[in-house]
Enzyme design. Structure first.
Site, short mmCIF file in Angstrom:
data_model
loop_
_atom_site.label_atom_id
_atom_site.label_comp_id
_atom_site.label_asym_id
_atom_site.label_seq_id
_atom_site.Cartn_x
_atom_site.Cartn_y
_atom_site.Cartn_z
N PHE A 1 0.91 -1.08 -0.07
CA PHE A 1 0.03 -0.08 -0.11
C PHE A 1 0.93 1.32 0.00
O PHE A 1 0.57 2.21 -0.59
CB PHE A 1 -0.91 -0.03 1.30
N GLY A 2 2.01 1.19 0.76
CA GLY A 2 2.82 2.53 0.85
C GLY A 2 3.46 2.36 2.27
O GLY A 2 3.72 1.27 2.85
N VAL B 1 4.40 3.29 6.13
CA VAL B 1 3.67 3.32 7.37
C VAL B 1 4.40 4.18 8.37
O VAL B 1 5.71 4.05 8.56
CB VAL B 1 3.40 2.01 8.08
N LYS C 1 -0.77 4.51 7.62
CA LYS C 1 -0.25 3.99 6.37
C LYS C 1 -0.83 4.85 5.37
O LYS C 1 -1.92 5.13 5.28
CB LYS C 1 -1.11 2.65 6.28
N ASP D 1 -4.54 -12.59 2.30
CA ASP D 1 -3.19 -12.27 2.28
C ASP D 1 -2.65 -12.37 3.76
O ASP D 1 -1.92 -11.40 4.18
CB ASP D 1 -3.00 -10.70 1.77
#
Length: 625
Positions: free
Chosen positions: A465-466, A468, A482, A579
Site C-alpha cells: 500500500f505504501g 507506514v 499507512k 493475504d
C-alpha cells in the site's frame, strides 16, 4: 476439607474473583490461593496457567498441588484475583483466602511480597496457623541434623506485646541451637534480578546461668554484617533485612559472639518482592464502562480490569500507565433508548462507535461538544430515530399530508430520477468506483495527517500500500499511519475495502482503525500502534536479540486462529483475508497478536458463494494457506 472440591473455568480467557474487604484500599492483606489438581478431569495432565493480582502477574501455576501466598496493599477498594488461560489446560482453584494484616508490617513499597518460605524451628511437624496465629500465617516445620531443638518450659509465657509481628507463642516457644558453629539459612534464586526480604524472629527461651545474655551476630554471604543483637529472657525480637538482590545463592549465618553460648533461632520468613509496576485502569473509566454495560445489558465476559491482562472486546486502551479507555465499540448491539449522559464521563475517549443500533432522542450535548471540538470521533450511523442535539424539535410532530401534486408532476419527477440514475450508472462504469463510506465522523483531513505524523518524520514500515509512519493523536495516543504511495500496487478499491470492513467489525485480535483520510487523491489509514512490530521481524531476528519462545509462538498462533475463526464463522456474511502472512500479524507490547492489512479481503454476500476465486490476490510469490 478445603481440598475436596475445586472450581474450574473452561470458558473465557480470564476469570476473576473480586474481593471487597471492609477496610478497603491501601491496607495490607495476606492473600492465599490453594491449588490441588487431583486429576479431577481424568486427563492426568496438570494444567498450566497464569495467576494475576489485578493487572499484574503474580505467578505461573503449574504444580499438581501448590499453595501461593502474597502480602499486598491494593490501590483500589476491590482485590481482583484472576486466573488467565494460556492454552495449556483449564484453570482451576481449590481455595482462596484473604486476611488483613497490620499496615506497619511487611512493607512492600510499590509492589507485593510473595512468600518463599515461613519456618517454625524446633517444634513438631504440625502446621501452625489460626487461631494460634491471629493473622492466619501458616508456619511449616524444618529440622537439620546439626540443630538441637529447644522448647520453652510449659509453665512459662513469652512477652510479645513489644513485637508487632505477633508471632504465635507456639512458634516462639520452640527454637534450634547449634553447638558446632553458626546456624545457616540459605535459598536459591533462578534470576539475579529477583529481590528478597528475610525476617528473623528470636526469643530467649533458655534460662541462662548467672544472668548471662546471648549475643548474636547475623551476616549475609559471609561479608556483610546485618545485625548484632542481645536477647532478653522471654522477650521477642525481629530482625528484617534490607532488599537482597544480584545473587543466585543467598546465605545467612547466625553466630554467637560469646563462644560459650551457641546461637539460637526460633523462626524466619523469606519473601520475594514483586514489582507491580502496572497500575489499574483509571477508576473513573472503570465506573463509567460498568455503568454502560449495566445500563444496556450488554452480554459478554466483563471480568477483571477492562484493559489488562487482556482488554475487553468492546474497547481499546492507551499504552500509558495507568491506562485509559480510548476507544469504545458498541456497534450492532441492539441498543435501545437514549444515549446516556455518562458516556461523556470517559475523559480520554477518542473513538465511540454506536452504529447499527436502535438508539433514539437527542445526542447528549457533552458528546456533541466533544465531537465538534475534534476530541471525539463519533459514529452514529444506522440509528434512524437518533437526532443531533438541538435538531429534535419537530421530530415527533404529526405530518400533514399535502395531496395537491398532479399526475404530470409525479411522472416528471419519476422521469428525472430515472435520468439521473442512468447518468450516474454510466459514469460509475466508465471510471473507478466512487466512495460510499458513511462514517464521516471517522475522517481526518490531510493536514491533520501531516500533524499526526509530525510531517511524516518516522517511518516504521512499508508494504504494498505504501509507507507506514509513527504518529500521535491528541493527548499522546500513539498510532500507525499507512499512507498510499503513487507507486503502490494497491489502489482506492483496496483502500475503501479496508476502511469499510474495519469500521464494521471488531475483535480483540483485529488491529483497530481510528480513522482514514481521502482528500484530493491523498489517502491514509490511521491504526492503533503495535509496539512490537510484526511477527516476521521477530522470526527473522538475529539470534543475539530476544527471540520468541515456543510458548510465545504458540500464543501468537492461537490469537491468529481466534480472529480467523471470528472472520470465517462469526461474521455475517463471512470474510476471507486472502493475504495472511507473518508480516500482517502485528504484535502489541505484551505480544498479543492482531491481524491487519484487509485491503484484499473478500466478503461473501450469499450462502452460495464459495472461497474459490480465479483472481490472483495477495503477495507475489506467496500463497495464503
Amino acid at each position: 476439607m478445603e481440598l475436596r472440591t475445586l472450581r474450574y473455568f473452561p470458558e473465557g480467557e480470564q476469570n476473576c474473583y473480586t474481593l471487597k474487604p471492609e477496610q478497603g484500599r491501601s491496607n495490607n492483606y495476606l492473600i492465599r490461593a490453594v491449588f490441588m489438581y487431583g486429576n479431577y478431569d481424568g486427563k492426568n495432565q496438570t494444567p498450566v496457567f497464569q495467576l494475576y493480582l489485578g493487572v499484574n502477574s503474580w505467578i505461573t501455576v503449574k504444580d499438581s498441588y501448590v499453595v501461593h501466598e502474597i502480602i499486598y496493599a491494593p490501590l483500589t477498594d476491590a482485590i481482583q484475583v484472576c486466573l488467565v488461560n494460556k492454552n495449556n489446560g483449564t484453570p482451576y482453584i481449590s481455595a482462596l483466602e484473604v486476611r488483613q494484616l497490620d499496615n506497619s508490617l511487611y512493607q512492600s513499597g510499590n509492589g507485593a511480597l510473595a512468600l518463599t518460605s515461613r519456618i517454625n524451628l524446633g517444634g513438631s511437624n504440625k502446621i501452625i496457623r489460626y487461631p494460634d496465629d491471629i493473622y492466619d500465617r501458616k508456619w511449616n516445620h524444618d529440622q537439620k541434623n546439626e540443630w538441637i531443638p529447644v522448647t520453652l518450659a510449659p509453665n512459662l509465657t513469652i512477652e510479645t506485646s513489644n513485637n508487632g509481628y505477633k508471632v504465635p507463642d507456639k512458634v516462639l516457644g520452640t527454637a534450634v541451637k547449634c553447638v558446632s558453629g553458626p546456624i545457616y539459612v540459605s535459598w536459591q534464586s533462578k534470576f539475579t534480578i529477583s529481590k528478597f526480604y528475610v525476617y528473623f524472629h528470636f526469643a530467649e527461651i533458655e534460662k541462662l546461668e548467672g544472668g548471662k545474655q546471648r549475643t548474636l551476630n547475623i551476616r549475609f554471604n559471609d561479608f556483610y554484617n546485618l545485625e548484632t543483637l542481645t536477647l532478653d529472657y522471654l522477650k521477642t525480637q525481629t530482625v528484617a533485612s534490607f532488599a537482597l538482590t544480584g545473587e543466585t545463592t543467598y546465605n545467612f549465618s547466625i553466630s554467637s559472639v560469646d563462644s560459650g553460648l551457641p546461637p539460637i533461632l526460633n523462626a524466619y520468613e523469606i519473601y520475594q518482592h514483586k514489582d507491580f509496576y502496572r497500575l489499574p485502569t483509571i477508576e473513573k473509566d472503570v465506573d463509567a464502562i460498568i455503568n454502560i454495560i449495566n445500563t444496556y445489558g450488554i452480554i459478554g465476559e466483563w471480568q477483571g480490569d477492562p484493559c489488562f491482562p487482556s482488554s475487553w472486546n468492546i474497547l481499546n486502551c492507551s499504552s500509558i500507565s495507568p491506562p485509559n479507555i480510548i476507544s469504545l465499540d458498541l456497534s450492532h448491539n441492539q441498543l435501545t433508548g437514549p444515549i446516556p449522559e455518562f458516556l461523556a464521563q470517559l475523559p480520554y475517549l477518542r473513538v465511540l462507535n454506536l452504529m447499527g443500533n436502535q438508539l433514539e432522542e437527542a445526542v447528549p450535548k457533552a458528546l456533541m461538544e466533544k465531537r465538534n471540538s475534534g476530541g471525539l470521533t463519533l459514529n452514529l450511523d444506522g440509528n434512524p430515530d437518533l437526532c443531533l442535539a438541538g435538531s429534535c424539535k419537530g421530530k415527533n410532530r404529526k405530518v400533514v399530508a399535502i395531496v395537491a401534486p398532479t399526475v404530470s408532476v409525479v411522472v416528471f419527477i419519476i422521469l428525472c430520477a430515472l435520468a439521473i440514475y442512468w447518468i450516474c450508472e454510466k459514469k460509475r462504469k466508465g471510471t473507478r468506483r466512487e466512495w460510499s463510506l458513511k462514517a464521516k465522523n471517522w475522517r481526518f483531513t490531510y493536514s491533520e495527517i501531516v500533524n499526526i505524523t509530525n510531517n511524516f518524520k518516522s517511518v516504521i514500515g512499508e508494504g504494498g500500500f505504501g509507507r507506514v509512519y509513527h504518529g500521535s493523536l491528541k493527548h499522546g495516543i500513539e498510532v500507525a499511519v499507512k499512507v498510499l504511495s503513487s507507486s503502490s500496487r494497491q489502489g482506492s478499491d483496496e483502500f475503501q475495502n479496508e476502511v469499510e470492513l474495519l469500521l464494521g467489525i471488531h475483535h480483540k485480535n483485529l488491529v483497530s482503525l481510528f480513522g482514514y483520510c481521502n482528500e484530493g487523491g491523498k489517502m491514509a489509514l490511521v491504526y492503533e500502534y503495535m509496539a512490537c512490530g510484526n511477527l516476521q521481524q521477530h522470526l527473522l531476528a538475529d539470534r543475539s536479540t530476544n527471540v520468541l519462545t515456543w510458548k510465545e509462538r504458540l500464543e501468537i498462533a492461537v490469537d491468529a486462529a481466534r480472529v480467523l475463526d471470528y472472520l470465517h464463522n462469526c461474521c455475517k456474511p463471512p470474510i476471507v483475508h486472502r493475504d495472511l502472512k507473518t508480516s500482517n500479524i502485528l504484535l502489541s507490547e505484551d505480544l498479543q497478536a492482531k491481524i491487519g492489512d484487509f485491503g484484499l479481503c473478500r466478503v461473501f454476500t450469499t450462502e452460495n458463494e464459495t472461497h474459490i476465486s480465479t483472481d490472483a490476490k495477495g503477495t507475489r510469490g506467496y500463497v495464503d494457506p
